[in-house]
Scaffold this active site. Structure first.
Site, PDB file in Angstrom:
ATOM      1  N   HIS A  54       0.526  -0.838  -0.009  1.00 49.29           N
ATOM      2  CA  HIS A  54       0.076  -0.155   0.202  1.00 49.29           C
ATOM      3  C   HIS A  54       0.857   1.272   0.042  1.00 49.29           C
ATOM      4  O   HIS A  54       1.183   1.055   1.848  1.00 49.29           O
ATOM      5  CB  HIS A  54      -0.993  -0.526   1.213  1.00 49.29           C
ATOM      6  CG  HIS A  54      -1.633  -1.071   1.055  1.00 49.29           C
ATOM      7  ND1 HIS A  54      -1.418  -2.287   1.923  1.00 49.29           N
ATOM      8  CD2 HIS A  54      -3.429  -1.372   1.123  1.00 49.29           C
ATOM      9  CE1 HIS A  54      -2.883  -2.826   1.606  1.00 49.29           C
ATOM     10  NE2 HIS A  54      -3.339  -2.916   1.527  1.00 49.29           N
ATOM     11  N   HIS A  94      -2.043  -1.207   6.830  1.00 48.20           N
ATOM     12  CA  HIS A  94      -2.003  -1.306   5.700  1.00 48.20           C
ATOM     13  C   HIS A  94      -1.615  -0.608   5.592  1.00 48.20           C
ATOM     14  O   HIS A  94       0.072  -0.523   4.363  1.00 48.20           O
ATOM     15  CB  HIS A  94      -3.564  -1.170   4.276  1.00 48.20           C
ATOM     16  CG  HIS A  94      -4.145  -0.401   4.900  1.00 48.20           C
ATOM     17  ND1 HIS A  94      -5.113   0.128   5.386  1.00 48.20           N
ATOM     18  CD2 HIS A  94      -3.650   1.136   3.916  1.00 48.20           C
ATOM     19  CE1 HIS A  94      -5.405   1.553   5.401  1.00 48.20           C
ATOM     20  NE2 HIS A  94      -4.802   2.021   4.788  1.00 48.20           N
ATOM     21  N   GLY A 143      -4.088  -4.148  11.532  1.00 46.50           N
ATOM     22  CA  GLY A 143      -3.898  -4.484  10.132  1.00 46.50           C
ATOM     23  C   GLY A 143      -5.978  -4.102  10.222  1.00 46.50           C
ATOM     24  O   GLY A 143      -6.199  -3.503   9.514  1.00 46.50           O
ATOM     25  N   PRO A 144      -6.541  -4.815  11.425  1.00 46.71           N
ATOM     26  CA  PRO A 144      -8.161  -4.508  11.513  1.00 46.71           C
ATOM     27  C   PRO A 144      -7.816  -3.149  11.557  1.00 46.71           C
ATOM     28  O   PRO A 144      -7.958  -3.374  12.606  1.00 46.71           O
ATOM     29  CB  PRO A 144      -8.203  -6.492  12.261  1.00 46.71           C
ATOM     30  CG  PRO A 144      -7.142  -6.776  12.475  1.00 46.71           C
ATOM     31  CD  PRO A 144      -6.258  -6.010  11.541  1.00 46.71           C
ATOM     32  N   ASN A 211      -8.055  11.318   3.709  1.00 54.23           N
ATOM     33  CA  ASN A 211      -7.968  12.159   2.373  1.00 54.23           C
ATOM     34  C   ASN A 211      -8.558  11.436   1.556  1.00 54.23           C
ATOM     35  O   ASN A 211      -8.889  11.600   0.933  1.00 54.23           O
ATOM     36  CB  ASN A 211      -6.663  10.683   1.673  1.00 54.23           C
ATOM     37  CG  ASN A 211      -6.918   9.340   3.105  1.00 54.23           C
ATOM     38  OD1 ASN A 211      -7.777   9.107   2.221  1.00 54.23           O
ATOM     39  ND2 ASN A 211      -5.843   8.712   2.493  1.00 54.23           N
ATOM     40  N   HIS A 285      -4.327   3.388  -3.282  1.00 53.99           N
ATOM     41  CA  HIS A 285      -4.527   2.816  -1.866  1.00 53.99           C
ATOM     42  C   HIS A 285      -3.551   1.504  -1.551  1.00 53.99           C
ATOM     43  O   HIS A 285      -3.002   1.587  -0.794  1.00 53.99           O
ATOM     44  CB  HIS A 285      -5.651   2.922  -1.239  1.00 53.99           C
ATOM     45  CG  HIS A 285      -5.709   1.276  -0.795  1.00 53.99           C
ATOM     46  ND1 HIS A 285      -6.044   1.725   1.223  1.00 53.99           N
ATOM     47  CD2 HIS A 285      -5.919   0.542  -0.892  1.00 53.99           C
ATOM     48  CE1 HIS A 285      -6.455   1.022   1.199  1.00 53.99           C
ATOM     49  NE2 HIS A 285      -6.401  -0.037   0.825  1.00 53.99           N
ATOM     50  N   ARG A 381     -19.183 -17.617  39.378  1.00 54.38           N
ATOM     51  CA  ARG A 381     -18.817 -15.697  39.418  1.00 54.38           C
ATOM     52  C   ARG A 381     -18.481 -15.085  40.770  1.00 54.38           C
ATOM     53  O   ARG A 381     -17.460 -14.770  40.985  1.00 54.38           O
ATOM     54  CB  ARG A 381     -20.093 -15.055  38.403  1.00 54.38           C
ATOM     55  CG  ARG A 381     -21.363 -15.394  38.969  1.00 54.38           C
ATOM     56  CD  ARG A 381     -22.375 -14.656  38.304  1.00 54.38           C
ATOM     57  NE  ARG A 381     -23.494 -15.226  39.229  1.00 54.38           N
ATOM     58  CZ  ARG A 381     -25.002 -13.629  39.129  1.00 54.38           C
ATOM     59  NH1 ARG A 381     -24.582 -12.916  39.151  1.00 54.38           N
ATOM     60  NH2 ARG A 381     -26.071 -13.881  39.689  1.00 54.38           N
ATOM     61  N   SER A 408     -23.310  -8.403  37.807  1.00 56.14           N
ATOM     62  CA  SER A 408     -23.418  -9.236  37.611  1.00 56.14           C
ATOM     63  C   SER A 408     -22.049 -10.221  36.567  1.00 56.14           C
ATOM     64  O   SER A 408     -22.153 -11.810  37.395  1.00 56.14           O
ATOM     65  CB  SER A 408     -23.906  -9.589  35.736  1.00 56.14           C
ATOM     66  OG  SER A 408     -25.292  -9.017  36.276  1.00 56.14           O
ATOM     67  N   GLU A 435     -18.456  -3.230  24.521  1.00 55.68           N
ATOM     68  CA  GLU A 435     -17.272  -4.585  24.599  1.00 55.68           C
ATOM     69  C   GLU A 435     -16.257  -4.783  23.575  1.00 55.68           C
ATOM     70  O   GLU A 435     -14.943  -4.720  24.059  1.00 55.68           O
ATOM     71  CB  GLU A 435     -17.810  -6.072  24.488  1.00 55.68           C
ATOM     72  CG  GLU A 435     -19.808  -6.600  25.901  1.00 55.68           C
ATOM     73  CD  GLU A 435     -21.097  -5.437  25.191  1.00 55.68           C
ATOM     74  OE1 GLU A 435     -20.261  -4.883  24.086  1.00 55.68           O
ATOM     75  OE2 GLU A 435     -21.507  -5.950  25.988  1.00 55.68           O
ATOM     76  N   HIS A 485     -21.828 -16.083  33.130  1.00 58.09           N
ATOM     77  CA  HIS A 485     -23.413 -16.346  32.581  1.00 58.09           C
ATOM     78  C   HIS A 485     -23.274 -17.473  31.139  1.00 58.09           C
ATOM     79  O   HIS A 485     -23.892 -17.135  30.457  1.00 58.09           O
ATOM     80  CB  HIS A 485     -24.493 -15.654  32.066  1.00 58.09           C
ATOM     81  CG  HIS A 485     -24.946 -14.694  33.676  1.00 58.09           C
ATOM     82  ND1 HIS A 485     -24.000 -13.544  34.018  1.00 58.09           N
ATOM     83  CD2 HIS A 485     -25.934 -13.939  33.765  1.00 58.09           C
ATOM     84  CE1 HIS A 485     -24.679 -13.406  35.368  1.00 58.09           C
ATOM     85  NE2 HIS A 485     -25.851 -12.708  34.673  1.00 58.09           N
ATOM     86  N   ASP A 493     -33.522 -15.030  30.910  1.00 59.30           N
ATOM     87  CA  ASP A 493     -33.533 -14.231  29.905  1.00 59.30           C
ATOM     88  C   ASP A 493     -33.548 -15.122  28.098  1.00 59.30           C
ATOM     89  O   ASP A 493     -33.503 -14.291  27.539  1.00 59.30           O
ATOM     90  CB  ASP A 493     -31.741 -13.812  29.797  1.00 59.30           C
ATOM     91  CG  ASP A 493     -31.705 -12.404  30.607  1.00 59.30           C
ATOM     92  OD1 ASP A 493     -32.805 -11.709  31.439  1.00 59.30           O
ATOM     93  OD2 ASP A 493     -30.442 -11.999  31.344  1.00 59.30           O
ATOM     94  N   HIS A 497     -29.724 -14.286  25.107  1.00 59.36           N
ATOM     95  CA  HIS A 497     -28.525 -14.726  25.876  1.00 59.36           C
ATOM     96  C   HIS A 497     -27.447 -15.648  26.887  1.00 59.36           C
ATOM     97  O   HIS A 497     -26.895 -15.255  27.257  1.00 59.36           O
ATOM     98  CB  HIS A 497     -28.798 -13.911  27.008  1.00 59.36           C
ATOM     99  CG  HIS A 497     -29.625 -12.049  27.465  1.00 59.36           C
ATOM    100  ND1 HIS A 497     -29.794 -11.570  25.905  1.00 59.36           N
ATOM    101  CD2 HIS A 497     -28.797 -10.913  27.608  1.00 59.36           C
ATOM    102  CE1 HIS A 497     -29.908 -10.432  26.600  1.00 59.36           C
ATOM    103  NE2 HIS A 497     -29.049  -9.771  26.918  1.00 59.36           N
TER     104      HIS A 497
END
Ligand SMILES: Cc1ncc(C[n+]2csc(CCOP(=O)(O)OP(=O)(O)O)c2C)c(N)n1
Length: 690
Positions: A54, A94, A143-144, A211, A285, A381, A408, A435, A485, A493, A497
């Site tokens: 790139h 990249h 990268g991701p 850009n 690119h 838990r 929880s 998350e 859970h 739930d 869930h």
């Protein structure tokens, strides 16, 4: 400025591409242009040679990188791991050639011109995307898109926290990010910037390579967000500048350094700056420019040096810039040496990531002794919370948190104060319902060093964390995810869930340990193993519902360390049936064993708290644990995938075959046939057939 205006402005810059010859008189501007063009030339050449890569981002962002690395960033190539260095995260991974070129030019010893020539080749220090732990100077694997930005938020959190504990003489550095349109389009970026804005991470500075181009073409095809307004709304200071004007870049960074808020600098740039026909378009690119375009770009940039050659004067300028940070590093070393010896030892131990083994050992023993004295029938838990009360007191480097499920997940241990903009010394983070950014920020904290991050959410939402968990595994980072859970056992739930395929899906990630303890004793043992795993992440899957304590008495060793062990042996020594189970289903297996005994069938129960450790055990040990009963039965309130490696393809599996349902959990176990009676029946039926 509207999007088409931005694009027009970008192409105007392109037309004005400087024609600077390597031997022109060295005014500040010409020196800057030559230095930036060195990055552009190396990027073009390396991509051309690799026939892949790139060039657009490195060429477009070369001015930004030149100003940042030569005038602002605090680092020393002689010690890439110096704890108080500024962090630079190339979120748009990249554009890796930007970073490799800069590391080479600055004098990072291992980044030779040979490595640049071997861009994207096997074993080179210049892989397609930057890889942490592989290339000195690379702070995180990117990268991701979006991940790097969220990693940087974690790094900035770590910096503020450690500065609050150890003082600004020892911890006082900034985190800089180069982010692209793609980074900012990813959803994780909103989670990350909202968290950073809320925590007022003032030493976090994002340089946006604005850009207006992505792979499909102009951004206008898919996006019309005003990023400056968006960041401002998230609590950031934000500004828009010409990303090819070194003084504007410098002024903006200097202002950002003084800000009380995290800063966004939207730098208007031209992708592939200098390339006469492909610059400013998606054509630059992600593909080699081609020999003709490269030659024309060289001409336009006034760059006459042959491929991979940097004129000595320009090289010298870069090397001098590379030496800028040395005095600061040496002064820091002195300050560290003068620190109170106990503080220094704590800082050094934490920076190394070394656990205080005697403290961890004592904490684990204390929890086990209590459980031996007063066995507890509690949810795992809740057992985890008991473990954390003791562990976090012993290991202050543990920074806990939850994505809005604190009560929880039971992740806030006794005595933990909340980290906030008013108190960075707090050790518990309310991540909000974020998350994905939580998991990615945890990676950033672990990469920063000095912190062992752990967090909480429901196991079902591991899907929302998965890309970051995968990167933690790839980077070998110790982050610990408490995921509660963990089955239909959560009950009412319902199926949205109730995790079903999640244990299997997580077990599929290489270098991730998935723990599912069966009782309070296994829970502290799994915590110990997760903490001791310095080279990768762990997930600890925990129940919502109570489970009996199956391990009675006090045992010194960690029985979970082998991944699986015989919890209850066969009555007459030779088992006809081996019952394997994890978590809440171990008690079901124990009850099934009793039923089988009543029918004259001798069975043993093997608890399997961690597949990965079992599979890593020496063959002989694994064979002993798996045993040689005629019938193998596995019980887990999840899908079968992965179990065949333990019970064989002819083994019997009692678990889930589809999604769950909404009802009180005991009814669900009956409905889905995950009961001691069904286990015993299945074993007997199989025995009759064999
Ligand atoms: C999560 C994720 N989705 C998709 C991609 C593939 N990809 C790489 S770069 C890119 C977008 C390129 O646009 P931009 O981020 O603006 O980078 P630039 O074109 O300016 O180099 C995409 C979709 C990726 N790397 N990560």
């Amino acid at each position: 400025m509207s999007m088409p205006d931005r694009l027009r402005a970008a192409s105007a810059n392109l037309v004005e591409a400087p024609r600077v010859s390597a031997d022109a008189p060295a005014s500040a501007r010409t020196t800057h242009d030559r230095m930036a063009n060195a990055i552009r030339a190396l990027a073009m050449d390396a991509v051309e040679q690799a026939k892949a890569g790139h060039p657009g981002l490195p060429m477009g962002a070369a001015d930004i990188a030149t100003v940042l690395f030569t005038r602002f960033l605090k680092f020393d190539p002689a010690d890439p791991a110096w704890p108080d260095r500024d962090r630079f995260v190339l979120s748009a991974g990249h554009g890796s050639m930007l970073l490799y070129a800069v590391l080479y030019l600055l004098g990072y010893e291992k980044m030779t011109i040979g490595e640049i020539k071997r861009f994207r080749q096997f074993g080179s220090l210049t892989p397609g995307h930057p890889e942490y732990g592989h290339t000195p100077g690379v702070e995180t694997t990117t990268g991701p898109l979006g991940q790097g930005l969220a990693n940087a938020v974690g790094m900035a959190i770590a910096e503020r926290h450690l500065a609050a504990l150890f003082g600004s003489d020892i911890v006082d550095h900034s985190t800089y990010v180069l982010a692209s349109d793609g980074d900012l389009m990813e959803g994780i970026s909103q989670e990350a910037i909202a968290l950073a804005g809320h925590l007022k991470l003032r030493k976090l500075i994002v340089l946006f390579d604005d850009n207006g181009i992505s792979i499909d073409g102009p951004l206008t095809l898919a996006d019309s967000v005003d990023q400056v307004k968006r960041f401002e709304a998230s609590g950031w200071a934000a500004t828009r500048i010409d990303g090819h004007d070194p003084e504007a870049i410098a002024r903006a960074i200097a202002a950002a350094q003084k800000s009380e808020r995290p800063s966004l600098i939207a730098c208007r740039t031209t992708i592939g700056f200098g390339a006469p026909t492909k610059g400013g378009t998606e054509k630059s690119h992600g593909a080699p420019l081609g020999a003709g375009e490269v030659a024309a770009a060289r001409e336009r940039l006034g760059w006459s040096a042959p491929a991979f050659e940097i004129p000595p004067a320009i090289r010298e300028e870069w090397r001098t810039a590379g030496e800028r940070g040395r005095p600061a590093r040496l002064a820091w070393r002195k300050r560290l040496a003068q620190l109170d010896p106990q503080q220094r030892a704590a800082f050094e131990r934490r920076s190394r990531g070394a656990l205080a083994p005697e403290r961890l050992g004592a904490a684990v023993r204390a929890v086990k002794a209590k459980l031996a004295e007063t066995p507890k029938e509690i949810a795992t838990r809740a057992a985890s919370e008991l473990a954390l009360d003791t562990l976090t007191a012993a290991l202050p480097e543990m920074i806990g948190g939850s994505a809005d499920l604190t009560g929880s997940n039971n992740t806030r241990a006794k005595g933990m104060t909340v980290m906030s903009a008013a108190d960075y010394a707090g050790s518990f983070i309310h991540y909000g319902v974020r998350e994905h950014a939580m998991a990615a920020a945890m990676n950033g904290m672990a990469l920063h060093g000095g912190i062992i991050p752990y967090s909480g959410t429901f196991l079902i939402f591991s899907d929302y964390c998965r890309p970051a968990i995968r990167l933690a595994a790839l980077m070998g980072q110790r982050v610990i995810h408490v995921m509660t859970h963990d089955s239909i056992g959560l009950g009412e739930d319902g199926p949205t869930h109730q995790p079903v395929e999640h244990l299997a899906a997580l077990r599929a990630i290489p270098n991730l340990k998935v723990f599912r303890p069966c009782d309070a004793v296994e829970t502290i043992e799994c915590w110990q193993l997760a903490l001791q795993t310095t080279s990768g992440p762990s997930v600890i899957a925990l129940t919502r519902q109570n489970v009996p304590q199956l391990r009675l008495g006090l045992e010194e060793g960690n029985r979970c360390a082998g991944g699986a062990y015989e919890l209850v042996g066969a009555e007459d020594g030779a088992a006809a049936v081996s019952l394997f189970a994890t978590g809440s289903e171990v008690a079901i297996a124990v009850a099934a064993r009793k039923l089988l005994a009543g029918r004259g069938v001798s069975a043993r129960v093997v608890s399997v708290p961690c597949f990965e450790l079992l599979h890593a055990a020496p063959d002989a040990e694994r064979a002993v644990v798996i045993g040689s009963a005629t019938i193998n039965v596995a019980v887990e309130a999840g899908i079968r995938q992965g179990w065949d490696a333990i019970i064989g393809s002819s083994g019997t599996f009692i678990g889930m075959h589809g999604f769950g349902a909404s009802a009180p959990y005991k009814e669900l176990y009956q409905h889905f046939g995950i009961t001691a009676e069904k286990v015993a029946e299945a074993a007997l039926a199989h025995l009759r057939k064999s």
